[in-house]
Motif scaffolding. Structure first.
Motif, PDB file in Angstrom:
ATOM      1  N   TRP A  78     -10.133 -13.078 -15.000  1.00  0.00           N
ATOM      2  CA  TRP A  78     -10.635 -12.605 -13.712  1.00  0.00           C
ATOM      3  C   TRP A  78      -9.635 -13.022 -12.635  1.00  0.00           C
ATOM      4  O   TRP A  78      -8.676 -13.761 -12.893  1.00  0.00           O
ATOM      5  N   TYR A  79      -9.847 -12.521 -11.438  1.00  0.00           N
ATOM      6  CA  TYR A  79      -8.873 -12.700 -10.373  1.00  0.00           C
ATOM      7  C   TYR A  79      -8.950 -14.102  -9.765  1.00  0.00           C
ATOM      8  O   TYR A  79     -10.030 -14.670  -9.622  1.00  0.00           O
ATOM      9  N   GLU A  80      -7.796 -14.611  -9.399  1.00  0.00           N
ATOM     10  CA  GLU A  80      -7.774 -15.840  -8.629  1.00  0.00           C
ATOM     11  C   GLU A  80      -8.236 -15.533  -7.209  1.00  0.00           C
ATOM     12  O   GLU A  80      -7.948 -14.473  -6.651  1.00  0.00           O
ATOM     13  N   ARG A  81      -8.936 -16.468  -6.629  1.00  0.00           N
ATOM     14  CA  ARG A  81      -9.425 -16.301  -5.264  1.00  0.00           C
ATOM     15  C   ARG A  81      -8.239 -16.304  -4.298  1.00  0.00           C
ATOM     16  O   ARG A  81      -7.326 -17.141  -4.417  1.00  0.00           O
ATOM     17  N   PRO A  82      -8.207 -15.378  -3.330  1.00  0.00           N
ATOM     18  CA  PRO A  82      -7.112 -15.391  -2.350  1.00  0.00           C
ATOM     19  C   PRO A  82      -7.053 -16.721  -1.610  1.00  0.00           C
ATOM     20  O   PRO A  82      -8.079 -17.364  -1.362  1.00  0.00           O
ATOM     21  N   ALA A  83      -5.856 -17.116  -1.246  1.00  0.00           N
ATOM     22  CA  ALA A  83      -5.672 -18.409  -0.589  1.00  0.00           C
ATOM     23  C   ALA A  83      -6.419 -18.487   0.730  1.00  0.00           C
ATOM     24  O   ALA A  83      -6.845 -19.565   1.149  1.00  0.00           O
ATOM     25  N   ASN A  84      -6.592 -17.332   1.394  1.00  0.00           N
ATOM     26  CA  ASN A  84      -7.253 -17.348   2.706  1.00  0.00           C
ATOM     27  C   ASN A  84      -8.736 -17.005   2.637  1.00  0.00           C
ATOM     28  O   ASN A  84      -9.360 -16.734   3.654  1.00  0.00           O
ATOM     29  N   ALA A  85      -9.320 -17.003   1.431  1.00  0.00           N
ATOM     30  CA  ALA A  85     -10.739 -16.701   1.290  1.00  0.00           C
ATOM     31  C   ALA A  85     -11.567 -17.934   1.662  1.00  0.00           C
ATOM     32  O   ALA A  85     -11.271 -19.052   1.248  1.00  0.00           O
ATOM     33  N   VAL A  86     -12.602 -17.698   2.445  1.00  0.00           N
ATOM     34  CA  VAL A  86     -13.486 -18.779   2.908  1.00  0.00           C
ATOM     35  C   VAL A  86     -14.919 -18.376   2.614  1.00  0.00           C
ATOM     36  O   VAL A  86     -15.320 -17.221   2.816  1.00  0.00           O
ATOM     37  N   GLU A  87     -15.714 -19.332   2.151  1.00  0.00           N
ATOM     38  CA  GLU A  87     -17.122 -19.081   1.884  1.00  0.00           C
ATOM     39  C   GLU A  87     -17.955 -19.656   3.022  1.00  0.00           C
ATOM     40  O   GLU A  87     -17.724 -20.776   3.478  1.00  0.00           O
ATOM     41  N   ALA A  88     -18.915 -18.862   3.501  1.00  0.00           N
ATOM     42  CA  ALA A  88     -19.771 -19.306   4.603  1.00  0.00           C
ATOM     43  C   ALA A  88     -21.195 -18.820   4.364  1.00  0.00           C
ATOM     44  O   ALA A  88     -21.419 -17.825   3.674  1.00  0.00           O
ATOM     45  N   VAL A  89     -22.150 -19.524   4.981  1.00  0.00           N
ATOM     46  CA  VAL A  89     -23.563 -19.158   4.883  1.00  0.00           C
ATOM     47  C   VAL A  89     -23.884 -18.194   6.016  1.00  0.00           C
ATOM     48  O   VAL A  89     -23.513 -18.427   7.181  1.00  0.00           O
ATOM     49  N   VAL A  90     -24.607 -17.112   5.693  1.00  0.00           N
ATOM     50  CA  VAL A  90     -24.972 -16.127   6.711  1.00  0.00           C
ATOM     51  C   VAL A  90     -26.466 -15.821   6.632  1.00  0.00           C
ATOM     52  O   VAL A  90     -27.108 -16.038   5.590  1.00  0.00           O
ATOM     53  N   ASP A  91     -26.979 -15.334   7.730  1.00  0.00           N
ATOM     54  CA  ASP A  91     -28.349 -14.825   7.795  1.00  0.00           C
ATOM     55  C   ASP A  91     -28.352 -13.457   7.109  1.00  0.00           C
ATOM     56  O   ASP A  91     -27.594 -12.563   7.495  1.00  0.00           O
ATOM     57  N   ARG A  92     -29.190 -13.274   6.112  1.00  0.00           N
ATOM     58  CA  ARG A  92     -29.219 -12.019   5.379  1.00  0.00           C
ATOM     59  C   ARG A  92     -29.526 -10.825   6.278  1.00  0.00           C
ATOM     60  O   ARG A  92     -29.072  -9.713   6.004  1.00  0.00           O
ATOM     61  N   LEU A  93     -30.320 -11.026   7.338  1.00  0.00           N
ATOM     62  CA  LEU A  93     -30.801  -9.898   8.131  1.00  0.00           C
ATOM     63  C   LEU A  93     -29.884  -9.532   9.285  1.00  0.00           C
ATOM     64  O   LEU A  93     -29.927  -8.408   9.777  1.00  0.00           O
ATOM     65  N   SER A  94     -29.037 -10.461   9.715  1.00  0.00           N
ATOM     66  CA  SER A  94     -28.139 -10.161  10.831  1.00  0.00           C
ATOM     67  C   SER A  94     -26.676 -10.177  10.410  1.00  0.00           C
ATOM     68  O   SER A  94     -25.822  -9.615  11.103  1.00  0.00           O
ATOM     69  N   GLY A  95     -26.362 -10.845   9.301  1.00  0.00           N
ATOM     70  CA  GLY A  95     -24.978 -10.975   8.886  1.00  0.00           C
ATOM     71  C   GLY A  95     -24.218 -12.023   9.666  1.00  0.00           C
ATOM     72  O   GLY A  95     -23.024 -12.232   9.437  1.00  0.00           O
ATOM     73  N   LYS A  96     -24.894 -12.732  10.570  1.00  0.00           N
ATOM     74  CA  LYS A  96     -24.256 -13.756  11.387  1.00  0.00           C
ATOM     75  C   LYS A  96     -24.479 -15.135  10.769  1.00  0.00           C
ATOM     76  O   LYS A  96     -25.391 -15.340   9.964  1.00  0.00           O
TER      77      LYS A  96
END
Length: 776
Positions: free
Chosen positions: A602-620
């Motif tokens: 499978w693909y290596e994660r891009p170096a600039n990829a960031v994981e964040a928590v978001v509100d499912r209903l607003s995307g914020k």
């Protein structure tokens, strides 16, 4: 005087009869395709001849040589090109029986005939061939003449030469022929059409027994060999089971690689293709097995067809291509389903989302899965989802993974409309089956109302698999890479020709792969045990065209791309067979076969990829200090610093519910709305006049068609209004019935001109709209 005449006739006169030019040329070989490992795939005709590599005299087994001599010219090694005792015998037999009983042509004379242009069969021609035969005998030795004869001899069914006949009828090299098989072959050139062993085995066996008898009579074989050959049953291959593999693939090679084909024919070499013959046969077996299962499961007939393509991503090499269930054994099996354009269904959606991701959209961006109507030059267009329901606010990840139609249409409209997607498909990905203008399709292009070729679609997905790098598919292992050619188009019709290049952002393509491989994200529509879920990670997308006429599944790993189409070549619909039900099981099995004995990647994660928590209903991102329930949030990947904004305090009410904009007003009122405990609809500002209360579905003057190709024949029309969101609407029509299903109001159509009324029970206001209904 007699001696001088003999000298002139046998030694001087023949020199004035030139040898056939064909004798100096390479014998016909046809065009041999081999797979990537050199295994024979298919040999094409040389003109009207099905030939093989010419054999040297030493390669012809003695039993075949002796059988041929017994059948055609037992005194070949003793005469000098013309058999005078044979001529005397033929004349005597003709006189006694008053008809020609047997010929007197020697193998040398027949060799001259086989290598000469067609002539009228008369005494003059016989005389020319006799003198030319003498010239040939004075030029070549007996073994060379016999080799030229056996390499050019017609054995029926367009097999030319003994090697081609041995492989074609018995699937054997010359050296492996038995005495009985050699005798059967030796008898065929006498009357190749009448003695065709696939049609007249008894006739061919009769000629075989006669030759075996002649061989015993001449002392070529003994009694024991004769008896053993008599009882041996010929084991012929089926009529189409000769070296005839991957016919749709090889025919595409002829069309797509004309220069390489012409060069191979000119110098008499083989064409080494990219095909993996073992994989090709495995794919064909999977297609046949899964179609039989599908026909039984869905109650379909035996006319189902399928096509499958396997591409090795790194080099764009085609490893397998099956164009139908069976080239010979199924109706319309010669149609190449991998190349014939078919309605794409939802398989084009990933490219819409990819374009949006490149413009700043994220996988967490929330799209409104709510009713909408577009006014187009051809009338009103109202996209609906596969289940005709609306889910309200959905993320890009959820919308793509579950193949929702309405969000895809809205997103395409936002990023520039159908022209942008059309340019992507036609110019960036070189799809050759599209109409020249995007206006032919409108916003429905993202839903697959265009026809595409499976091979080109699979290569489009291979571009995603290469993280945005396009390259043409390859048919041949040697030589230049080839671009798909469209004979009906100008050479520059599909963009900037054959150069490879980065056509998509790598990070955006990585996100698409992440979404299409997310089993949990697509679980709502496909479940957790669908054929799309494999023992290893795979990005996959299904598609289903109008009225279930086409079933698609296309997907990839970093190493391979697989595309599958299921349907009927006569375009009749299937019995509610979706992409997940029809094409996906074939896709699943082919993917498993590809990775057998190979560690999946499978693909290596891009170096600039960031994981964040978001509100499912607003995307914020939720603001600090606000603890939302886990069911309301999720983690999402973001690239290139494109993190969503942090929500503000007024994005939530005191109960922690997420604010939804007024765009959701009409959807919010439905009883099927599941979000009333998790969200609230923003209030209309007092200083802002409420939007006009009007009917938006159907719009005034709408012409609706009762289309048998749509579910329920398209007989229900959704009823929608635009207003403040606080109205309590009651629908009515004097000429049409109104149904309420799961809180949604529908107009039940019938042909004629009608009027529909929407009345707000709160204010007493009412508005009307007129429409016309026609039956297709």
């Amino acid at each position: 005087m007699g001696g001088a005449g003999y000298l002139v006739a046998m030694h001087l006169a023949p020199r004035f009869f030139p040898l056939p030019e064909e004798l100096e040329k390479r014998p016909p070989t046809g065009l041999l395709f081999v797979d990537r490992e050199g295994r024979p795939v298919r040999r094409f005709l040389d003109g009207e001849l099905r030939a093989d590599e010419p054999a040297a005299f030493a390669e012809f087994p003695e039993k075949l040589v002796l059988a041929t001599l017994a059948a055609e010219d037992s005194r070949f090694f003793s005469h000098r090109g013309v058999d005078f005792p044979g001529i005397a015998r033929a004349v005597r037999d003709a006189a006694l029986r008053r008809k020609i009983v047997s010929g007197a042509s020697t193998i040398t004379q027949q060799t001259v005939k086989l290598h000469s242009p067609a002539r009228r069969r008369d005494f003059r021609t016989k005389l020319i061939e006799a003198f030319t035969a003498r010239h040939l005998e004075m030029t070549l030795d007996k073994e060379a003449i016999l080799a030229a004869y056996l390499n050019r001899l017609p054995y029926g069914n367009q097999f030319t030469g003994a090697r081609a006949a041995a492989r074609g009828y018995f699937g054997k090299p010359l050296a492996d022929l038995s005495l009985a098989e050699a005798a059967l072959l030796a008898g065929l050139p006498n009357k190749p059409t009448r003695l065709n062993p696939w049609r007249n085995l008894d006739g061919a066996r009769w000629r075989q027994l006669w030759i075996l008898g002649r061989m015993k009579e001449l002392g070529y074989i003994d009694e024991t060999q004769f008896a053993a050959a008599l009882v041996e049953e010929p084991k012929l291959l089926p009529g189409h089971a000769r070296t005839f593999h991957a016919p749709h693939f090889t025919e595409l090679v002829l069309a797509q690689e004309p220069e390489a084909v012409a060069a191979a024919q000119r110098i008499g070499t083989t064409l080494r293709t990219t095909l993996d013959l073992n994989l090709q046969q495995a794919v064909e077996g999977i297609v046949a097995t899964e179609l039989a299962r599908l026909a039984h499961q869905a109650g379909e007939g035996n006319d189902l067809q399928a096509a499958a393509v396997v591409i090795e991503n790194a080099g764009g090499e085609i490893l397998a291509l099956s164009g139908s269930r069976s080239f010979f054994g199924s109706a319309a099996g010669q149609v190449n389903g991998a190349w014939r354009p078919r309605s794409a269904g939802s398989t084009l959606k990933p490219f819409t989302y990819l374009l949006a991701l490149q413009r700043g959209t994220t996988a967490a961006t929330v799209l409104a899965d709510t009713p909408i109507e577009y006014i187009t030059p051809t009338g009103a267009y109202q996209p609906v989802n596969f289940d005709r329901r609306f889910q309200g606010p959905v993320s890009v990840r959820h919308a793509l993974a579950n193949s929702l139609n309405v969000p895809a249409v809205k997103l395409l409209d936002e990023i520039g409309g159908p022209t942008r997607l059309h340019d992507c498909l036609a110019k960036d990905l070189r799809f050759t089956s599209l109409a020249p203008a995007a206006t032919e399709y409108g916003l429905g292009l993202t839903l697959g109302n265009a026809e595409v070729r499976l091979l080109e679609l699979a290569n489009g997905y291979a571009t995603l698999a290469r993280l945005g790098q396009w390259r043409p598919v390859r048919f041949l292992r040697d030589g230049e890479k080839s671009e798909i050619r469209n004979p009906k188009s100008e050479p520059d019709r599909v963009g900037s020709a054959t150069k490879e290049g980065q056509v998509f952002e790598a990070e955006a393509a990585w996100l698409i792969a992440d979404i299409l491989s997310d089993e949990r994200a697509r679980a709502l529509s496909f479940g957790l045990n669908s054929p799309l879920n494999l023992p290893f990670r795979v990005a996959a997308k299904t598609g289903t065209s109008t009225d279930f006429r086409d079933s698609w599944t296309v997907g990839y790993t970093p190493d391979y791309t697989v595309g599958v189409w299921v349907g009927r070549f006569d375009n009749r619909p299937l019995k509610r067979v979706s992409g997940a039900m029809g094409a996906a099981p074939i896709f699943h099995q082919v993917m498993v076969r590809l990775h057998r004995g190979r560690e999946p990647r499978w693909y290596e994660r891009p170096a600039n990829a960031v994981e964040a928590v978001v509100d499912r209903l607003s995307g914020k991102r939720p603001p600090e200090g606000l603890a939302l329930p886990e069911s309301r949030t999720r983690k999402e990947w973001f690239v290139r610093g494109r993190l969503p904004e942090t929500a503000k305090a007024n994005d939530y009410d005191a109960a922690g519910r997420t604010r939804l904009p007024l765009d959701y007003a009409n959807w919010w009122r439905a009883e099927s709305n599941p979000l009333k405990n998790d969200a609230f609809l923003e209030a209309v500002a007092e200083t802002v006049a409420p939007p006009p209360f009007r009917i938006v579905s159907p719009l005034e003057g709408t012409v609706a068609f009762i289309d048998p190709d749509l579910p329920a024949s398209g007989s229900r029309f959704p009823l929608r209004i635009a207003g403040s969101g606080g109205e309590e609407i009651e629908w009515s029509s004097e000429s049409l019935a109104v149904e309420v299903i799961d809180g949604e109001s529908w107009l039940v159509l019938k042909p004629g001109e009608h009027e529909v009324t929407a009345m707000d029970r709160k204010s007493g206001r009412a508005v009307k709209s007129r429409l016309k209904v026609e039956a297709l």
